[in-house]
Design a protein around this motif. Structure first.
Motif, mmCIF file in Angstrom:
data_model
loop_
_atom_site.group_PDB
_atom_site.id
_atom_site.type_symbol
_atom_site.label_atom_id
_atom_site.label_comp_id
_atom_site.label_asym_id
_atom_site.label_seq_id
_atom_site.Cartn_x
_atom_site.Cartn_y
_atom_site.Cartn_z
ATOM 1 N N SER A 167 0.888 -1.168 0.000
ATOM 2 C CA SER A 167 0.000 0.000 0.000
ATOM 3 C C SER A 167 0.919 1.209 0.000
ATOM 4 O O SER A 167 1.990 1.191 0.608
ATOM 5 C CB SER A 167 -0.956 0.002 1.201
ATOM 6 O OG SER A 167 -0.243 0.199 2.384
ATOM 7 N N LEU A 168 0.515 2.211 -0.749
ATOM 8 C CA LEU A 168 1.387 3.357 -0.972
ATOM 9 C C LEU A 168 0.859 4.571 -0.231
ATOM 10 O O LEU A 168 -0.336 4.854 -0.280
ATOM 11 C CB LEU A 168 1.459 3.674 -2.472
ATOM 12 C CG LEU A 168 1.919 2.524 -3.368
ATOM 13 C CD1 LEU A 168 1.923 2.964 -4.820
ATOM 14 C CD2 LEU A 168 3.296 2.023 -2.954
ATOM 15 N N GLN A 169 1.725 5.250 0.451
ATOM 16 C CA GLN A 169 1.347 6.511 1.086
ATOM 17 C C GLN A 169 2.616 7.299 1.416
ATOM 18 O O GLN A 169 3.676 6.717 1.639
ATOM 19 C CB GLN A 169 0.521 6.296 2.365
ATOM 20 C CG GLN A 169 1.137 5.431 3.449
ATOM 21 C CD GLN A 169 1.094 3.946 3.174
ATOM 22 O OE1 GLN A 169 2.136 3.330 3.149
ATOM 23 N NE2 GLN A 169 -0.071 3.375 2.966
ATOM 24 N N PRO A 170 2.505 8.644 1.394
ATOM 25 C CA PRO A 170 3.661 9.442 1.817
ATOM 26 C C PRO A 170 4.042 9.072 3.249
ATOM 27 O O PRO A 170 3.153 8.743 4.067
ATOM 28 C CB PRO A 170 3.137 10.885 1.756
ATOM 29 C CG PRO A 170 1.936 10.831 0.871
ATOM 30 C CD PRO A 170 1.348 9.464 1.033
ATOM 31 N N GLU A 199 2.093 10.200 6.232
ATOM 32 C CA GLU A 199 0.695 9.769 6.362
ATOM 33 C C GLU A 199 0.539 8.296 6.711
ATOM 34 O O GLU A 199 -0.574 7.771 6.745
ATOM 35 C CB GLU A 199 -0.057 10.088 5.064
ATOM 36 C CG GLU A 199 -0.206 11.584 4.838
ATOM 37 C CD GLU A 199 -0.727 11.928 3.448
ATOM 38 O OE1 GLU A 199 -1.357 11.062 2.812
ATOM 39 O OE2 GLU A 199 -0.471 13.066 3.016
ATOM 40 N N VAL A 200 1.646 7.595 6.946
ATOM 41 C CA VAL A 200 1.562 6.160 7.270
ATOM 42 C C VAL A 200 0.797 5.973 8.572
ATOM 43 O O VAL A 200 1.036 6.675 9.560
ATOM 44 C CB VAL A 200 2.980 5.559 7.412
ATOM 45 C CG1 VAL A 200 2.899 4.130 7.941
ATOM 46 C CG2 VAL A 200 3.712 5.598 6.077
ATOM 47 N N THR A 201 -0.149 5.017 8.568
ATOM 48 C CA THR A 201 -0.937 4.738 9.772
ATOM 49 C C THR A 201 -0.461 3.431 10.413
ATOM 50 O O THR A 201 0.133 2.576 9.747
ATOM 51 C CB THR A 201 -2.428 4.593 9.426
ATOM 52 O OG1 THR A 201 -2.572 3.425 8.586
ATOM 53 C CG2 THR A 201 -2.958 5.819 8.705
ATOM 54 N N GLN A 235 -1.762 0.359 8.417
ATOM 55 C CA GLN A 235 -1.021 0.045 7.184
ATOM 56 C C GLN A 235 0.294 -0.644 7.526
ATOM 57 O O GLN A 235 0.684 -1.622 6.878
ATOM 58 C CB GLN A 235 -0.759 1.331 6.392
ATOM 59 C CG GLN A 235 -2.013 1.878 5.735
ATOM 60 C CD GLN A 235 -1.880 3.349 5.366
ATOM 61 O OE1 GLN A 235 -1.040 4.078 5.890
ATOM 62 N NE2 GLN A 235 -2.727 3.793 4.456
ATOM 63 N N ASP A 255 6.844 7.064 -1.551
ATOM 64 C CA ASP A 255 5.549 6.528 -1.089
ATOM 65 C C ASP A 255 5.604 5.041 -0.705
ATOM 66 O O ASP A 255 4.572 4.414 -0.499
ATOM 67 C CB ASP A 255 4.431 6.737 -2.127
ATOM 68 C CG ASP A 255 4.165 8.219 -2.365
ATOM 69 O OD1 ASP A 255 4.445 9.034 -1.459
ATOM 70 O OD2 ASP A 255 3.684 8.553 -3.461
#
Ligand code: NDP
Length: 244
Positions: free
Chosen positions: A88-91, A94-96, A99, A145
Protein backbone atom coordinates in the motif's frame (compact mmCIF):
# COMPACT_ATOMS: atom_id res chain seq x y z
CA UNK A 1 20.42 -25.69 -17.94
CA UNK A 2 18.03 -28.50 -17.08
CA UNK A 3 16.48 -28.34 -13.62
CA UNK A 4 14.46 -31.26 -12.27
CA UNK A 5 12.58 -31.30 -9.01
CA UNK A 6 11.36 -34.87 -9.44
CA UNK A 7 10.73 -36.43 -6.03
CA UNK A 8 10.71 -33.04 -4.27
CA UNK A 9 7.79 -31.41 -2.45
CA UNK A 10 7.49 -27.63 -2.72
CA UNK A 11 5.34 -25.03 -0.96
CA UNK A 12 4.64 -21.64 -2.56
CA UNK A 13 2.84 -18.84 -0.72
CA UNK A 14 0.79 -16.26 -2.58
CA UNK A 15 0.34 -18.83 -5.35
CA UNK A 16 -3.01 -17.49 -6.54
CA UNK A 17 -1.73 -14.74 -8.81
CA UNK A 18 1.35 -13.21 -10.40
CA UNK A 19 4.84 -14.47 -9.60
CA UNK A 20 3.68 -17.03 -7.02
CA UNK A 21 1.21 -18.65 -9.39
CA UNK A 22 3.79 -18.86 -12.19
CA UNK A 23 6.34 -20.30 -9.73
CA UNK A 24 3.92 -23.00 -8.56
CA UNK A 25 3.16 -24.01 -12.15
CA UNK A 26 6.87 -23.99 -13.12
CA UNK A 27 7.78 -26.16 -10.12
CA UNK A 28 5.04 -28.64 -11.09
CA UNK A 29 6.33 -28.69 -14.70
CA UNK A 30 9.81 -29.51 -13.31
CA UNK A 31 8.40 -32.53 -11.49
CA UNK A 32 7.81 -31.21 -7.96
CA UNK A 33 4.70 -32.01 -5.96
CA UNK A 34 3.43 -28.51 -5.16
CA UNK A 35 1.43 -27.15 -2.24
CA UNK A 36 -0.09 -23.79 -3.26
CA UNK A 37 -1.04 -21.45 -0.43
CA UNK A 38 -3.14 -18.32 -0.90
CA UNK A 39 -6.21 -16.65 0.53
CA UNK A 40 -8.65 -16.52 -2.43
CA UNK A 41 -10.33 -19.88 -3.12
CA UNK A 42 -11.30 -18.90 -6.68
CA UNK A 43 -7.60 -18.50 -7.55
CA UNK A 44 -6.87 -21.97 -6.16
CA UNK A 45 -9.78 -23.44 -8.14
CA UNK A 46 -8.47 -22.00 -11.41
CA UNK A 47 -4.91 -23.06 -10.53
CA UNK A 48 -6.06 -26.65 -10.00
CA UNK A 49 -7.91 -26.54 -13.33
CA UNK A 50 -4.60 -25.58 -14.92
CA UNK A 51 -2.57 -28.19 -12.99
CA UNK A 52 -4.50 -30.92 -11.22
CA UNK A 53 -1.47 -32.27 -9.28
CA UNK A 54 -1.26 -29.09 -7.15
CA UNK A 55 -2.47 -29.33 -3.54
CA UNK A 56 -4.41 -26.18 -2.56
CA UNK A 57 -4.37 -24.54 0.88
CA UNK A 58 -6.64 -21.54 1.40
CA UNK A 59 -5.62 -19.37 4.35
CA UNK A 60 -4.98 -15.74 5.22
CA UNK A 61 -1.28 -15.82 6.11
CA UNK A 62 -1.71 -12.68 8.22
CA UNK A 63 -3.54 -14.92 10.72
CA UNK A 64 -0.84 -16.77 12.72
CA UNK A 65 -3.14 -19.39 14.29
CA UNK A 66 -5.08 -20.07 11.09
CA UNK A 67 -1.75 -20.56 9.25
CA UNK A 68 -0.54 -23.00 11.92
CA UNK A 69 -3.78 -25.00 11.59
CA UNK A 70 -3.84 -24.91 7.77
CA UNK A 71 -0.25 -26.14 7.42
CA UNK A 72 -0.14 -28.73 10.19
CA UNK A 73 -0.85 -31.69 7.87
CA UNK A 74 1.00 -30.62 4.73
CA UNK A 75 3.69 -33.27 5.16
CA UNK A 76 7.40 -32.98 4.36
CA UNK A 77 8.49 -29.97 2.29
CA UNK A 78 11.90 -29.77 0.56
CA UNK A 79 11.51 -26.40 -1.20
CA UNK A 80 9.80 -23.27 0.12
CA UNK A 81 9.03 -20.01 -1.69
CA UNK A 82 7.84 -17.18 0.57
CA UNK A 83 6.22 -15.03 -2.09
CA UNK A 84 2.96 -13.69 -0.59
CA UNK A 85 3.06 -9.95 0.04
CA UNK A 86 0.92 -6.85 0.11
CA UNK A 87 1.63 -3.29 -0.89
CA UNK A 88 0.00 0.00 0.00
CA UNK A 89 1.39 3.36 -0.97
CA UNK A 90 1.35 6.51 1.09
CA UNK A 91 3.66 9.44 1.82
CA UNK A 92 5.81 8.73 4.85
CA UNK A 93 4.09 11.41 6.96
CA UNK A 94 0.69 9.77 6.36
CA UNK A 95 1.56 6.16 7.27
CA UNK A 96 -0.94 4.74 9.77
CA UNK A 97 -0.38 1.98 12.36
CA UNK A 98 -2.89 -0.23 10.48
CA UNK A 99 -1.02 0.04 7.18
CA UNK A 100 2.24 -0.74 8.99
CA UNK A 101 0.80 -3.80 10.75
CA UNK A 102 -0.99 -5.15 7.66
CA UNK A 103 2.14 -5.11 5.53
CA UNK A 104 4.51 -6.43 8.18
CA UNK A 105 2.09 -9.22 9.14
CA UNK A 106 2.21 -10.70 5.62
CA UNK A 107 5.50 -9.55 4.10
CA UNK A 108 7.68 -10.41 7.11
CA UNK A 109 5.83 -12.19 9.93
CA UNK A 110 4.12 -14.75 7.67
CA UNK A 111 7.42 -15.48 5.88
CA UNK A 112 9.06 -16.08 9.27
CA UNK A 113 6.17 -18.28 10.46
CA UNK A 114 5.85 -20.44 7.33
CA UNK A 115 9.65 -20.81 7.30
CA UNK A 116 9.60 -21.98 10.93
CA UNK A 117 6.93 -24.59 10.18
CA UNK A 118 8.74 -25.89 7.10
CA UNK A 119 12.32 -25.66 8.45
CA UNK A 120 11.43 -27.57 11.63
CA UNK A 121 10.40 -30.49 9.41
CA UNK A 122 13.49 -30.13 7.21
CA UNK A 123 15.74 -30.16 10.29
CA UNK A 124 13.97 -33.16 11.85
CA UNK A 125 14.30 -35.21 8.64
CA UNK A 126 17.97 -34.22 8.21
CA UNK A 127 17.70 -34.12 4.43
CA UNK A 128 18.15 -30.35 4.12
CA UNK A 129 16.21 -28.06 1.83
CA UNK A 130 16.11 -24.72 0.08
CA UNK A 131 14.09 -21.62 0.96
CA UNK A 132 13.67 -18.54 -1.25
CA UNK A 133 12.08 -15.29 -0.11
CA UNK A 134 10.65 -13.06 -2.83
CA UNK A 135 12.04 -9.70 -1.75
CA UNK A 136 12.43 -6.62 -3.95
CA UNK A 137 14.85 -3.99 -5.24
CA UNK A 138 13.00 -1.80 -2.74
CA UNK A 139 14.85 -3.61 0.07
CA UNK A 140 17.96 -1.71 -0.99
CA UNK A 141 16.69 1.40 -2.77
CA UNK A 142 14.29 4.07 -1.51
CA UNK A 143 11.11 4.49 -3.55
CA UNK A 144 8.75 7.43 -3.00
CA UNK A 145 5.55 6.53 -1.09
CA UNK A 146 6.94 3.02 -0.36
CA UNK A 147 8.16 3.61 3.23
CA UNK A 148 6.45 0.62 4.81
CA UNK A 149 6.80 -1.70 1.81
CA UNK A 150 10.53 -0.89 1.54
CA UNK A 151 10.91 -1.48 5.28
CA UNK A 152 9.23 -4.90 5.03
CA UNK A 153 11.54 -5.99 2.22
CA UNK A 154 14.63 -4.71 4.06
CA UNK A 155 13.50 -6.71 7.09
CA UNK A 156 12.87 -9.77 4.93
CA UNK A 157 16.41 -9.67 3.52
CA UNK A 158 17.91 -9.47 7.00
CA UNK A 159 15.63 -12.28 8.20
CA UNK A 160 16.92 -14.32 5.25
CA UNK A 161 20.55 -13.77 6.32
CA UNK A 162 19.95 -14.89 9.91
CA UNK A 163 18.00 -17.90 8.67
CA UNK A 164 20.93 -18.75 6.34
CA UNK A 165 23.29 -18.52 9.31
CA UNK A 166 21.21 -20.65 11.68
CA UNK A 167 19.79 -23.18 9.21
CA UNK A 168 22.96 -23.70 7.12
CA UNK A 169 24.36 -26.31 9.55
CA UNK A 170 21.18 -28.32 8.90
CA UNK A 171 21.82 -28.27 5.11
CA UNK A 172 19.01 -25.77 4.63
CA UNK A 173 19.93 -22.92 2.26
CA UNK A 174 18.07 -19.60 2.42
CA UNK A 175 18.28 -16.87 -0.23
CA UNK A 176 16.26 -13.95 -1.63
CA UNK A 177 15.41 -12.75 -5.11
CA UNK A 178 15.11 -8.97 -5.46
CA UNK A 179 13.16 -8.07 -8.59
CA UNK A 180 12.55 -4.70 -10.14
CA UNK A 181 9.00 -3.90 -11.26
CA UNK A 182 7.00 -6.76 -12.79
CA UNK A 183 3.63 -5.86 -14.31
CA UNK A 184 1.47 -8.15 -12.18
CA UNK A 185 -1.56 -6.86 -10.27
CA UNK A 186 0.84 -5.50 -7.65
CA UNK A 187 3.15 -3.95 -10.23
CA UNK A 188 0.24 -2.29 -12.02
CA UNK A 189 -1.03 -0.82 -8.76
CA UNK A 190 2.25 0.96 -8.13
CA UNK A 191 3.66 1.63 -11.60
CA UNK A 192 0.83 1.92 -14.20
CA UNK A 193 1.27 5.69 -14.48
CA UNK A 194 3.95 6.28 -17.17
CA UNK A 195 4.94 9.52 -15.40
CA UNK A 196 6.06 7.40 -12.43
CA UNK A 197 7.28 4.37 -14.37
CA UNK A 198 9.48 6.04 -16.98
CA UNK A 199 11.98 7.71 -14.60
CA UNK A 200 12.42 4.38 -12.81
CA UNK A 201 12.78 2.42 -16.04
CA UNK A 202 15.34 4.90 -17.33
CA UNK A 203 17.59 3.94 -14.39
CA UNK A 204 17.60 0.26 -15.44
CA UNK A 205 20.62 -0.36 -17.71
CA UNK A 206 18.73 -3.03 -19.68
CA UNK A 207 15.97 -0.47 -20.28
CA UNK A 208 12.90 -2.47 -19.31
CA UNK A 209 11.05 -3.94 -16.34
CA UNK A 210 11.27 -7.65 -15.47
CA UNK A 211 8.91 -10.32 -16.77
CA UNK A 212 7.33 -12.86 -14.43
CA UNK A 213 9.45 -15.61 -16.03
CA UNK A 214 12.67 -13.71 -15.23
CA UNK A 215 11.81 -13.90 -11.54
CA UNK A 216 10.57 -17.50 -11.70
CA UNK A 217 13.79 -18.66 -13.38
CA UNK A 218 15.92 -17.07 -10.64
CA UNK A 219 13.73 -18.66 -7.95
CA UNK A 220 14.08 -22.09 -9.58
CA UNK A 221 17.87 -21.67 -9.76
CA UNK A 222 18.10 -20.80 -6.05
CA UNK A 223 15.81 -23.68 -5.10
CA UNK A 224 17.80 -26.16 -7.15
CA UNK A 225 21.07 -28.01 -6.55
CA UNK A 226 22.58 -25.84 -9.32
CA UNK A 227 23.07 -23.22 -6.57
CA UNK A 228 24.17 -25.70 -3.90
CA UNK A 229 26.96 -23.42 -2.53
CA UNK A 230 24.83 -20.26 -2.60
CA UNK A 231 23.44 -19.31 0.81
CA UNK A 232 22.44 -15.98 2.37
CA UNK A 233 22.43 -13.91 -0.83
CA UNK A 234 20.08 -11.32 -2.28
CA UNK A 235 19.90 -11.94 -6.04
CA UNK A 236 18.82 -8.86 -8.00
CA UNK A 237 16.50 -9.53 -10.94
CA UNK A 238 16.55 -5.92 -12.01
CA UNK A 239 18.45 -5.41 -15.25
CA UNK A 240 21.27 -3.73 -13.31
CA UNK A 241 19.18 -1.17 -11.38
CA UNK A 242 20.82 -1.83 -8.00
CA UNK A 243 24.31 -1.80 -9.50
CA UNK A 244 24.10 1.85 -10.56
P1 NDP B 1 0.33 -10.15 -6.73
O1 NDP B 1 -0.39 -9.09 -5.96
O2 NDP B 1 0.07 -10.30 -8.19
O3 NDP B 1 0.10 -11.58 -6.04
C1 NDP B 1 0.29 -11.72 -4.66
C2 NDP B 1 -0.30 -13.03 -4.20
O4 NDP B 1 -0.11 -13.13 -2.77
C3 NDP B 1 -1.80 -13.11 -4.45
O5 NDP B 1 -2.16 -14.41 -4.84
C4 NDP B 1 -2.37 -12.75 -3.08
O6 NDP B 1 -3.67 -13.26 -2.85
C5 NDP B 1 -1.35 -13.43 -2.17
N1 NDP B 1 -1.46 -12.90 -0.82
C6 NDP B 1 -1.37 -11.60 -0.43
N2 NDP B 1 -1.63 -11.49 0.88
C7 NDP B 1 -1.91 -12.74 1.34
C8 NDP B 1 -2.27 -13.27 2.59
N3 NDP B 1 -2.44 -12.48 3.65
N4 NDP B 1 -2.46 -14.58 2.71
C9 NDP B 1 -2.32 -15.40 1.64
N5 NDP B 1 -2.00 -14.96 0.41
C10 NDP B 1 -1.80 -13.63 0.26
O7 NDP B 1 1.87 -9.85 -6.46
P2 NDP B 1 3.18 -10.19 -7.32
O8 NDP B 1 3.06 -11.50 -7.97
O9 NDP B 1 3.52 -8.99 -8.11
O10 NDP B 1 4.26 -10.24 -6.14
C11 NDP B 1 4.81 -11.46 -5.65
C12 NDP B 1 6.01 -11.12 -4.82
O11 NDP B 1 6.95 -10.37 -5.60
C13 NDP B 1 5.70 -10.25 -3.60
O12 NDP B 1 6.50 -10.67 -2.52
C14 NDP B 1 6.12 -8.86 -4.04
O13 NDP B 1 6.43 -8.03 -2.96
C15 NDP B 1 7.32 -9.20 -4.89
N6 NDP B 1 7.71 -8.18 -5.86
C16 NDP B 1 6.81 -7.76 -6.81
C17 NDP B 1 7.18 -6.79 -7.70
C18 NDP B 1 6.24 -6.28 -8.74
O14 NDP B 1 6.54 -5.22 -9.33
N7 NDP B 1 5.13 -6.96 -9.02
C19 NDP B 1 8.54 -6.21 -7.69
C20 NDP B 1 9.40 -6.75 -6.67
C21 NDP B 1 8.99 -7.70 -5.79
P3 NDP B 1 -4.96 -12.26 -2.97
O15 NDP B 1 -4.91 -11.68 -4.34
O16 NDP B 1 -6.09 -13.17 -2.73
O17 NDP B 1 -4.75 -11.23 -1.90
Amino acid sequence: MEISFAGKRALVTGAGKGIGRATALALARCGAKVVAVTRTQADLDSLMEECSSITPVCVDLADWDATEAALQDIGPIDLLVNNAARISLQPFLEVTPDQFDQLFSVNVKAALHVSQIVARGMKARGAGGSIVHVSSQSAQCALKDHAVYCATKGALDMLMKVMALELGPHKIRVNSVNPTVVMTDMGRLAWSDPKKAEPLMSRIPLGHFAEVEDVVNSILFLLSDKSSMTNGVTLPVDGGFLAC
